[in-house]
Design a protein around this motif. Structure first.
Motif: not given
Length: 75
Positions: A2, A19-20, A6, A10, A34
């Motif tokens: 993850t 963003v997660s 990310e 990002k 995402l």
């Protein structure tokens, strides 16, 4: 994994704070969901899906030692 997703995403978007990445396990398969800001969706997908395909390629290469199928869903 993850953190890898990310960090890649990002760097591409205008709103990195939104963003997660969520990990979902489905048997022998890992799915990373995402989510980004709606205005950044085009930057993550890219023209004809090229950026999304490149992200998936990098993640699959990094996850080859886990013996699981990895996929990314852009939500």
């Amino acid at each position: 994994m993850t953190e890898l997703i990310e960090s890649i995403v990002k760097a591409l978007v205008d709103h990195p704070e939104e963003v997660s990445v969520k990990e979902v396990k489905e048997g022998h398969r890992l799915v990373y969901q995402l989510s980004v800001n709606q205005t950044d969706m085009g930057k993550v997908i890219g023209k004809q899906g090229r950026v999304a395909k490149a992200i998936r390629t990098v993640v699959n290469a990094a996850g080859t030692n886990q013996n699981k199928r990895i996929s990314i869903e852009i939500v």
